[in-house]
Design a protein around this motif. Sequence first.
Motif, short mmCIF file in Angstrom:
data_model
loop_
_atom_site.label_atom_id
_atom_site.label_comp_id
_atom_site.label_asym_id
_atom_site.label_seq_id
_atom_site.Cartn_x
_atom_site.Cartn_y
_atom_site.Cartn_z
N TYR A 11 13.80 -105.07 26.67
CA TYR A 11 14.02 -103.79 25.70
C TYR A 11 13.97 -102.56 26.65
CZ TYR A 11 13.29 -100.28 22.34
OH TYR A 11 13.39 -98.92 21.66
N ALA A 12 12.67 -102.67 27.49
CA ALA A 12 12.25 -101.25 28.10
C ALA A 12 13.37 -101.06 29.18
CB ALA A 12 11.15 -101.42 28.82
N ASN B 92 11.32 -91.86 26.97
CA ASN B 92 10.93 -91.27 25.67
C ASN B 92 11.00 -92.21 24.44
OD1 ASN B 92 10.19 -88.88 27.13
ND2 ASN B 92 11.95 -87.85 26.77
N GLU B 93 12.20 -92.77 24.44
CA GLU B 93 12.52 -93.60 23.49
C GLU B 93 11.77 -94.64 23.50
OE1 GLU B 93 16.05 -96.38 21.23
OE2 GLU B 93 16.54 -94.82 22.54
N LYS C 237 11.25 -103.44 10.79
CA LYS C 237 12.59 -103.89 11.31
C LYS C 237 13.62 -103.45 10.47
CE LYS C 237 12.66 -108.34 12.05
NZ LYS C 237 12.24 -109.84 11.97
N ALA C 238 13.41 -103.51 9.21
CA ALA C 238 14.66 -103.02 8.34
C ALA C 238 14.99 -101.53 8.62
CB ALA C 238 14.23 -103.38 6.85
N ASP D 31 18.67 -97.58 11.00
CA ASP D 31 18.79 -96.36 11.88
C ASP D 31 19.58 -96.72 13.25
OD1 ASP D 31 17.09 -94.93 10.27
OD2 ASP D 31 15.51 -94.84 11.20
N ASN D 32 20.27 -97.98 13.12
CA ASN D 32 20.81 -98.48 14.26
C ASN D 32 20.34 -98.64 15.66
OD1 ASN D 32 23.52 -98.90 12.83
ND2 ASN D 32 23.74 -96.57 12.95
N ARG D 33 19.05 -98.98 15.33
CA ARG D 33 18.10 -98.93 16.59
C ARG D 33 17.86 -100.69 16.63
NH1 ARG D 33 12.78 -95.53 16.17
NH2 ARG D 33 12.99 -96.23 13.82
N THR D 34 17.28 -100.97 17.70
CA THR D 34 17.13 -102.61 17.94
C THR D 34 15.78 -102.79 17.05
OG1 THR D 34 17.70 -101.99 20.34
CG2 THR D 34 16.28 -104.11 19.79
#
Length: 220
Positions: free
Chosen positions: A49-50, A56-57, A120-121, A126-129
């Motif tokens: 993921y990194a 920043n994210e 997670k939900a 928010d359309n993030r992983t």
Amino acid sequence: RAAAQDLSRFFSPEIVRQITASEQEVGIGHGRARSAAILNCDIRGFTGYATTVDPNELMATLDEYQRLIVPIIQSHGGAIDKFMGDGIMATFGAVAASETYAADSIRAVAAIIDAVEIWKAVRHADNRTKLRIGVAVATGQIIFGAVGDDTRLEYTVIGDAVNRSAKLEKFTKSEKVRALTDTAAYEMAVAQGYCGDAERRGQRRVEGLEYPVDLIILAP
């Protein structure tokens, strides 16, 4: 008081009280033997993921994760021992002796799992992983004390339970579960008042452990 407030940003509240209330300088070479529980929590696939997000994210995600998990551990009587990237190691009954250390740690696991499902939900909305975690607990005799040298000290725990917890946490991947412990820790938790349903999986070969282990699945 000001020193204690500054220290509380770097140490658990229990350790801060020990440092500020100590009548002598904190030093190495002195340890306390305790029966304790060690909890390890880790984000699955965090290294991969990194590589997909900007710095920043990445740090914002770690901040979200730690802000979520740390209060849960502390509210169940645990103390944060260290952060290891996306890993969190916590102790129950190490900094201060406890008669419910195992039960507290298992209850903390259940609360962590519930909180992460909500997290997670939210990330999905928010359309993030969506990120998954693995959690494991082990119990046993540990030594709690300060290690380091004259320029830098760190409070930590040493003992078989520390190593076993880390190995069990990695083994959650092999078992394809979110959280587990061994039968010794679970039976100790039950003796201390814990009540809950759990799946037993016998005689598992956990890498790094000499003998097969009977496991208790806390979250499939």
